[in-house]
Design a protein around this motif. Structure first.
Motif, short mmCIF file in Angstrom:
data_model
loop_
_atom_site.label_atom_id
_atom_site.label_comp_id
_atom_site.label_asym_id
_atom_site.label_seq_id
_atom_site.Cartn_x
_atom_site.Cartn_y
_atom_site.Cartn_z
N SER A 1 0.91 -1.16 0.10
CA SER A 1 -0.07 -0.17 -0.11
C SER A 1 0.98 1.23 0.04
O SER A 1 0.42 2.34 -0.71
CB SER A 1 -0.69 0.09 1.29
N ALA A 2 1.95 1.21 0.72
CA ALA A 2 2.77 2.57 0.87
C ALA A 2 3.27 2.98 -0.32
O ALA A 2 3.43 3.88 -0.74
CB ALA A 2 4.01 2.24 1.91
N LEU A 3 3.86 1.88 -1.28
CA LEU A 3 4.52 2.05 -2.46
C LEU A 3 3.77 2.62 -3.54
O LEU A 3 3.89 3.65 -4.22
CB LEU A 3 5.36 1.02 -3.07
N ILE A 4 2.52 1.97 -3.57
CA ILE A 4 1.44 2.57 -4.54
C ILE A 4 0.73 3.89 -4.19
O ILE A 4 0.76 4.75 -5.03
CB ILE A 4 0.15 1.44 -4.69
N LEU A 5 0.61 3.92 -3.05
CA LEU A 5 0.20 5.41 -2.55
C LEU A 5 1.08 6.42 -2.52
O LEU A 5 1.09 7.51 -2.85
CB LEU A 5 -0.30 5.19 -1.26
N GLY A 6 2.34 5.91 -2.49
CA GLY A 6 3.78 6.91 -2.66
C GLY A 6 3.81 7.14 -4.00
O GLY A 6 4.60 8.16 -4.24
N THR A 7 3.31 6.69 -5.01
CA THR A 7 3.57 6.89 -6.29
C THR A 7 3.15 8.47 -6.49
O THR A 7 3.77 9.19 -7.27
CB THR A 7 2.65 5.93 -7.25
N ARG A 8 1.79 8.78 -6.02
CA ARG A 8 1.48 10.16 -6.17
C ARG A 8 2.40 11.17 -5.66
O ARG A 8 2.80 12.16 -6.48
CB ARG A 8 0.06 10.43 -5.93
N THR A 9 2.73 10.93 -4.48
CA THR A 9 3.58 11.79 -3.71
C THR A 9 4.91 11.98 -4.44
O THR A 9 5.48 13.13 -4.70
CB THR A 9 3.69 11.49 -2.35
N THR A 10 5.43 10.91 -4.79
CA THR A 10 6.49 10.89 -5.39
C THR A 10 6.63 11.89 -6.92
O THR A 10 7.54 12.47 -7.15
CB THR A 10 7.36 9.58 -5.87
N ILE A 11 5.75 11.20 -7.83
CA ILE A 11 5.57 11.99 -8.95
C ILE A 11 5.38 13.34 -8.95
O ILE A 11 5.85 14.42 -9.68
CB ILE A 11 4.63 11.33 -9.90
N ILE A 12 4.62 14.00 -8.00
CA ILE A 12 4.05 15.41 -7.86
C ILE A 12 5.15 16.14 -7.38
O ILE A 12 5.44 17.18 -7.78
CB ILE A 12 2.97 15.26 -6.56
N GLU A 13 6.04 15.41 -6.47
CA GLU A 13 7.22 16.23 -5.86
C GLU A 13 8.29 16.22 -7.19
O GLU A 13 8.66 17.84 -7.34
CB GLU A 13 8.01 15.47 -4.74
N ILE A 14 8.62 15.64 -7.94
CA ILE A 14 9.66 15.61 -9.03
C ILE A 14 8.88 16.59 -10.15
O ILE A 14 9.63 17.25 -10.86
CB ILE A 14 10.20 14.49 -9.37
N ALA A 15 7.65 16.31 -10.47
CA ALA A 15 6.95 17.03 -11.23
C ALA A 15 6.97 18.30 -11.23
O ALA A 15 7.31 19.29 -11.77
CB ALA A 15 5.74 16.45 -11.87
N LEU A 16 6.73 19.00 -9.90
CA LEU A 16 6.86 20.16 -9.50
C LEU A 16 7.91 20.86 -9.44
O LEU A 16 8.11 21.90 -10.06
CB LEU A 16 6.20 20.32 -7.98
N ILE A 17 8.88 20.31 -9.00
CA ILE A 17 10.58 20.84 -9.32
C ILE A 17 10.76 20.96 -10.90
O ILE A 17 11.32 22.09 -11.06
CB ILE A 17 11.49 19.83 -8.63
N SER A 18 10.51 19.84 -11.83
CA SER A 18 10.92 20.08 -13.07
C SER A 18 9.99 21.12 -13.86
O SER A 18 10.62 21.90 -14.56
CB SER A 18 10.62 18.49 -13.63
N ILE A 19 8.80 21.18 -13.56
CA ILE A 19 7.77 22.12 -14.00
C ILE A 19 8.44 23.56 -13.73
O ILE A 19 8.79 24.45 -14.79
CB ILE A 19 6.55 22.03 -13.67
N ILE A 20 8.51 23.98 -12.59
CA ILE A 20 9.02 25.25 -11.99
C ILE A 20 10.46 25.65 -12.67
O ILE A 20 10.64 26.79 -13.24
CB ILE A 20 8.89 25.32 -10.61
N THR A 21 11.08 24.57 -12.71
CA THR A 21 12.78 24.85 -13.35
C THR A 21 12.38 25.12 -14.72
O THR A 21 13.18 26.03 -15.19
CB THR A 21 13.51 23.63 -13.16
N ILE A 22 11.76 24.44 -15.52
CA ILE A 22 11.67 24.62 -17.16
C ILE A 22 11.00 25.90 -17.17
O ILE A 22 11.34 27.00 -18.18
CB ILE A 22 10.82 23.52 -17.67
N VAL A 23 9.89 26.22 -16.43
CA VAL A 23 9.20 27.65 -16.71
C VAL A 23 10.06 28.79 -16.29
O VAL A 23 9.91 30.00 -17.25
CB VAL A 23 8.17 27.60 -15.73
N LEU A 24 10.96 28.75 -15.41
CA LEU A 24 11.94 29.53 -15.13
C LEU A 24 13.17 29.70 -16.29
O LEU A 24 13.54 30.89 -16.62
CB LEU A 24 12.32 29.72 -13.58
#
Length: 333
Positions: A73-96
């Motif tokens: 359960s932890a790994l499957i539920l952690g998919t959202r948290t992990t992808i959101i974290e790295i996507a947020l960093i990458s999106i803001i980086t590319i936008v700037l």
């Protein structure tokens, strides 16, 4: 697309990740609360207590961690948290990085700033910068630690992303159809719309996907050193009658790197915890790398004519401007 197997592999891998990202919490046998279990009763009666961690079994398909939480359960539920974290960093980086890199190709002063930025932050790997700065008490005790953590990584990464965008725009500026656009009086907005975005979009998209893989690798490295995006200090003891207290760092998310914090202890007591977490991280990084590289290969084959494509408006305009530039140079002679 048959000519680019990496693209197919990346699409399949990213599709699997997207499936767990969207439908993971609704899969069967998922404990959405991630309840901890301090003990379970054995088969020999009420006095037979079994303490966590629990090995893989029918009740725990992937075992449990030291707190008794189901790793499946932890790994499957952690998919959202992990992808959101790295996507947020990458999106803001590319936008700037997009306006920074694009304007540096036109404004010499910004180009100097970009060179100084990369010179300052490229001397030491990003990992060591993050380790050194995030262990400062201000960052450790700050209640806005996730904001500071993400901002720090973005500051360290935006220079490299802007440099990549700068180089891709310089390649466009060296083409004949770009010269034709300049001669015809195309403004900056037109250059962005008709030249930079169509000519560099596939490169930028590929870089964005690869950057997400790099960020996941960075967060995985930090996890080994018990450094997380979201964490808090918890008091675990103290000396009565004094102001002396003892604290420990406790992570507050279920992102995959958090399961690597106690790897040296878990590898003996519950090796399935870091092993399954590493499998998820490795699979995701591999999927992002193959997808990003596949997009780049597909774009190059398409540009060279190895992959058939219908003539688009941009292709017709580029052909016309090439013709215009060629005959304009002949007339100027």
């Amino acid at each position: 697309m048959r000519r680019v197997p990496l693209l197919w592999i990346g699409i399949i891998g990213c599709s699997i990740i997207a499936f767990f990202f969207i439908f993971g919490p609704y899969l069967p046998k998922i404990d959405r609360q991630l309840a901890s279990k301090t003990y379970t009763l054995g088969n020999n009666g009420n006095l037979d207590f079994i303490l966590p961690p629990y090995p893989p079994s029918e009740s725990y398909p992937l075992g449990s961690d030291a707190q008794g939480r189901d790793m499946y359960s932890a790994l499957i539920l952690g998919t959202r948290t992990t992808i959101i974290e790295i996507a947020l960093i990458s999106i803001i980086t590319i936008v700037l990085a997009l306006p920074f890199g694009m304007l540096s190709a036109h404004i010499p002063l910004l180009r100097k700033i970009l060179e100084a930025w990369n010179y300052l932050f490229s001397r030491i790997p990003v990992f060591f910068f993050v380790v050194l700065l995030t262990t400062i008490p201000f960052f450790v005790f700050s209640q806005q630690r996730p904001i500071w953590m993400i901002s720090l990584i973005i500051i360290l990464e935006v220079g490299k992303a802007a440099e990549f965008i700068h180089k891709s725009i310089k390649e466009i500026q060296q083409t004949a159809y770009y010269d034709a656009g300049i001669v015809s009086g195309t403004k900056i907005s037109g250059l962005w719309r008709w030249y930079y975005v169509p000519g560099c979009f596939s490169q930028w998209l590929s870089y964005f996907i690869l950057h997400m893989g790099n960020m996941l690798f960075l967060l995985g490295q930090l996890g080994f050193f018990n450094i997380f995006v979201a964490q808090k200090l918890t008091q675990v003891g103290g000396i009565p009658g004094t102001h002396i207290a003892f604290y420990q760092i406790e992570n507050t998310s279920i992102a995959w790197p958090t399961f690597l914090a106690n790897t040296f202890n878990d590898i003996n007591n519950c090796p399935w915890v870091p092993i399954f977490a590493c499998i998820c991280i490795t699979f995701t990084i591999f999927s992002f790398i193959t997808f990003g590289k596949g997009i780049m290969q597909y774009s190059l084959l398409k540009q060279k004519g190895f992959i058939s494509q219908k003539e688009s408006m941009f292709s017709r305009k580029r052909s016309f401007l090439n013709y215009f530039a060629k005959h304009g140079k002949e007339l100027s002679k």
